[in-house]
Design an enzyme around this catalytic site. Structure first.
Site, short mmCIF file in Angstrom:
data_model
loop_
_atom_site.label_atom_id
_atom_site.label_comp_id
_atom_site.label_asym_id
_atom_site.label_seq_id
_atom_site.Cartn_x
_atom_site.Cartn_y
_atom_site.Cartn_z
N LYS A 1 -8.84 -0.58 -3.78
CA LYS A 1 -7.55 0.00 -3.40
C LYS A 1 -7.24 1.24 -4.24
O LYS A 1 -6.79 2.26 -3.70
CB LYS A 1 -6.45 -1.05 -3.56
CG LYS A 1 -5.03 -0.56 -3.28
CD LYS A 1 -4.08 -1.69 -3.02
CE LYS A 1 -4.27 -2.90 -3.89
NZ LYS A 1 -4.11 -2.63 -5.35
N THR B 1 -9.44 3.12 -5.71
CA THR B 1 -10.41 4.13 -5.31
C THR B 1 -9.95 4.88 -4.06
O THR B 1 -10.00 6.11 -3.99
CB THR B 1 -11.78 3.47 -5.05
OG1 THR B 1 -12.21 2.80 -6.24
CG2 THR B 1 -12.83 4.51 -4.65
N ARG C 1 -0.91 2.56 -11.67
CA ARG C 1 -0.60 1.72 -12.82
C ARG C 1 -1.66 1.90 -13.91
O ARG C 1 -2.78 2.33 -13.65
CB ARG C 1 -0.56 0.24 -12.42
CG ARG C 1 0.59 -0.12 -11.51
CD ARG C 1 0.45 -1.54 -10.99
NE ARG C 1 -0.78 -1.69 -10.21
CZ ARG C 1 -1.41 -2.84 -10.02
NH1 ARG C 1 -0.94 -3.95 -10.57
NH2 ARG C 1 -2.50 -2.89 -9.29
N LYS D 1 -12.55 -8.31 -13.03
CA LYS D 1 -12.12 -7.42 -11.95
C LYS D 1 -12.40 -5.95 -12.25
O LYS D 1 -12.60 -5.13 -11.36
CB LYS D 1 -10.62 -7.61 -11.69
CG LYS D 1 -10.13 -6.88 -10.44
CD LYS D 1 -8.69 -7.23 -10.15
CE LYS D 1 -8.22 -6.50 -8.89
NZ LYS D 1 -8.16 -5.06 -9.07
N ALA E 1 0.47 -7.81 -9.96
CA ALA E 1 1.25 -8.12 -8.76
C ALA E 1 1.24 -9.60 -8.43
O ALA E 1 2.07 -10.07 -7.66
CB ALA E 1 0.73 -7.33 -7.57
N PHE F 1 -2.84 -5.83 -5.67
CA PHE F 1 -3.38 -6.89 -4.83
C PHE F 1 -3.02 -6.68 -3.36
O PHE F 1 -2.85 -5.56 -2.91
CB PHE F 1 -2.94 -8.26 -5.35
CG PHE F 1 -3.59 -8.62 -6.66
CD1 PHE F 1 -4.98 -8.64 -6.79
CD2 PHE F 1 -2.83 -8.95 -7.78
CE1 PHE F 1 -5.59 -8.96 -8.00
CE2 PHE F 1 -3.44 -9.27 -8.99
CZ PHE F 1 -4.82 -9.28 -9.10
N PHE G 1 -18.78 0.00 2.02
CA PHE G 1 -19.76 -0.49 1.06
C PHE G 1 -21.15 -0.30 1.67
O PHE G 1 -21.31 -0.30 2.90
CB PHE G 1 -19.51 -1.96 0.72
CG PHE G 1 -18.40 -2.16 -0.29
CD1 PHE G 1 -18.69 -2.55 -1.59
CD2 PHE G 1 -17.07 -1.95 0.06
CE1 PHE G 1 -17.68 -2.73 -2.52
CE2 PHE G 1 -16.05 -2.13 -0.87
CZ PHE G 1 -16.36 -2.52 -2.16
N TRP H 1 -15.80 6.66 -2.37
CA TRP H 1 -16.62 6.28 -3.53
C TRP H 1 -17.86 7.15 -3.59
O TRP H 1 -18.21 7.67 -4.64
CB TRP H 1 -17.02 4.80 -3.44
CG TRP H 1 -17.64 4.29 -4.71
CD1 TRP H 1 -17.02 3.64 -5.74
CD2 TRP H 1 -19.02 4.43 -5.11
NE1 TRP H 1 -17.93 3.36 -6.75
CE2 TRP H 1 -19.16 3.83 -6.40
CE3 TRP H 1 -20.15 4.99 -4.52
CZ2 TRP H 1 -20.37 3.78 -7.08
CZ3 TRP H 1 -21.38 4.95 -5.21
CH2 TRP H 1 -21.47 4.34 -6.47
#
Length: 557
Positions: A73, A75, A96, A107, A275, A303, A383, A411
């Protein structure tokens, strides 16, 4: 190359002095405080007399329920901001700050990935400008002052069995969830049970992210309930008369941090509440700064949309005074297959059936955002294991709902990989917005909780522990029932059970207790087994990290 290798190569060759980034958005040298060459804090006075342009557009990026590694998210948020600037739309990103908990855990950080990153990546993911340390120190100073008050005679008649203020640490440390302090005799303090929250779950973090000035910060700190007397009356920081001292420790942390992306898009990174156990949004001051200094602001909420986005829309927006003009929901093929029943080990194998089964998760998130009256675009974050057939089928499923879904390759390709998404978002900004909050704050606590459970999670109702029911009665008697509710819930499911994936129906949310975060201005509802101090995994990310003699960091993602 890994994320850190890409970032380090850019930092050596292309990163601009932060003075130049500030100049791009109309800030002078006198408006910023430098933290080295590439990081700065923006003085609050520099923003005070500026207004938000009338036609400014605010774009909120959220996501579906993720896999344990996350779905990119941040990214996508960064890549979208870069792409909008490539289309000559003056854009600032607001994010954030990373917590050391997920950085050292599983994570990862919060600086994006690949060619859609904010830099200096290592600094931001580690100690940055010291905001987390300031919050931790302020939190624990308050804890020390509470225990000292009891030791020195307890003038306020605080019941040490009913102290609700916990200490804090910005790392996952399950051993500190429940501790006993004050042992060793009468000169070592009064023995009592205590515990630690992770710093990003502390009320001070929420307060920092919702405060609008030093005065507002101090007033919010004064309202913090730290515990209760033996007669069960609430005790606040104002009663202890230490709100000024605690606010003083946060005077620099309150200023938004300015950095840049790999493509030099100005980015504010400020505040880092989780979150799943907090409200999951960057600071009001950082978002407001972006709104005042650019034509477009791209921000994210933590999230899935059932957590961060709901809290952004029901808790942050009323205080920000500006609702999003569009919403982007980040989805990945792998997460949809995961929600469709595919094991983590098999996510790289094509599975159209699992994708279709897991699509119900994205569908509910789309419908949830639409019920706020906001236009939605889906970003399919690519991906390498995604197949053309899977991407095509996902786009078809979104099209059947009347929603545009575009493949996003930021990405791998940076802003070029986000141009299609940027154009789709610009088109969505032409759609009418009829924003409205999910619930009325003047309704009962139980009504607000039930509304979130039924309208956002898709559940049938709520079960309350006896403790939670007692708290509802007490909160109502104290006049705290008119505040919004911040649901603390697992990020992996619409339910409070992380194993129930997809879009479950006919379930109830279990609430074990409430926490009155009066300084933040909301009530936290603790659901299921959600923890405010996470633990590290069996193989934490820290095992892969190292630093060389000349200071080069490796293994940081």
């Amino acid at each position: 190359m890994s994320d850190i290798e890409i970032a380090q190569k850019n930092e050596e060759e292309e990163m601009l002095p932060v003075r130049q980034i500030a100049e791009k958005i109309g800030l002078q040298d006198s408006d910023i405080e430098l933290y080295g060459d590439y990081k700065a804090k923006v003085k609050l006075a520099a923003l005070k007399n500026r207004s938000v342009p009338k036609n400014h557009k605010l774009i909120l990026v959220t996501s579906i329920n993720p896999t344990p590694a996350g779905e990119g998210k941040s990214t996508v948020t960064i890549g979208l901001g870069d792409a909008l600037n490539q289309l000559n739309k003056q854009t600032i990103i607001a994010l954030r700050e990373p917590s050391l908990g997920p950085v050292m855990g599983i994570k990862g950080g919060a600086t994006g990935g690949g060619y859609a990153q904010v830099v200096p990546m290592e600094d931001i993911n580690l100690h940055f400008t010291g905001d987390m340390h300031a919050l931790t120190s302020a939190n624990n100073t308050l804890a020390a002052l509470i225990d000292n008050h009891i030791q020195q005679g307890n003038e306020l008649d605080i019941d040490q069995r009913r102290i609700s203020w916990k200490r804090a640490l910005d790392i996952n440390d399950r051993a500190l969830r429940n501790v006993v302090i004050g042992l060793g005799g009468p000169f070592q303090g009064v023995p009592r049970e205590d515990g630690f929250n992770i710093t990003v779950a502390s009320e001070l973090m929420a307060i920092l992210c919702l405060a609008t000035s030093i005065t507002d910060l101090k007033q919010r700190i004064a309202k913090i309930v730290i515990g209760y007397t033996h007669k069960k009356q609430p005790v606040t920081v104002a009663d202890l008369k230490v709100q000024g001292a605690i606010a003083m420790l946060l005077k620099d942390a309150l200023k938004p941090n300015l950095v840049q992306t790999l493509e030099h898009t100005p980015t504010f990174i400020h505040g880092g509440p989780f979150a799943n156990i907090a409200h999951g949004c960057n600071s009001i001051l950082a978002t407001t700064a972006a709104l005042k200094l650019a034509d477009y602001t791209v921000t994210e909420a933590g999230f899935g949309a059932d957590l961060g986005a709901e809290k952004f829309l029901d808790i942050k927006v009323p205080k920000l005074g500006k609702h999003p003009d569009a919403v982007v929901i980040v989805a990945t093929v792998r997460a949809l297959k995961y929600n469709g029943g595919t094991a983590l080990s098999d996510l790289q194998t094509e599975n159209i059936q699992a994708l279709e089964q897991g699509f119900v998760n994205l569908k509910r998130h789309i419908q949830n955002m639409q019920q706020y009256g906001l236009p939605v675009t889906v970003s399919i974050n690519e991906f390498v294991s995604d197949t053309p057939a899977e991407i095509k089928r996902l786009q078809e499923l979104c099209h059947e709902l009347g929603v545009t879904a575009v493949e996003t390759k930021v990405w791998a390709d940076g802003s070029k990989g986000g141009l299609t998404l940027a154009k789709a978002v610009l088109a969505s900004l032409e759609q009418p917005v009829t924003y409205h909050a999910l619930y009325d704050n003047n309704s009962a606590i139980t009504d607000k909780v039930a509304t979130i459970v039924k309208k956002i999670y898709g559940g049938d109702g709520v079960e309350y522990d006896t403790k939670a029911l007692r708290q509802i009665k007490t909160f109502t008697e104290n006049g705290w029932d008119k505040l919004p509710v911040c649901m603390a819930k697992t990020q992996y499911s619409f339910t409070d059970d992380p194993k129930k994936l997809g879009a479950p129906e006919h379930f109830k949310i279990h609430i074990r207790e409430f926490v009155p975060d009066l300084g933040a201005g909301f009530i936290v509802a603790l659901t299921g087994n959600v923890l405010t101090m996470p633990g590290l995994p069996k193989k934490p990310a820290a095992l892969n990290m190292d630093i060389s003699e000349d200071g080069v960091i490796t293994g940081l993602f």
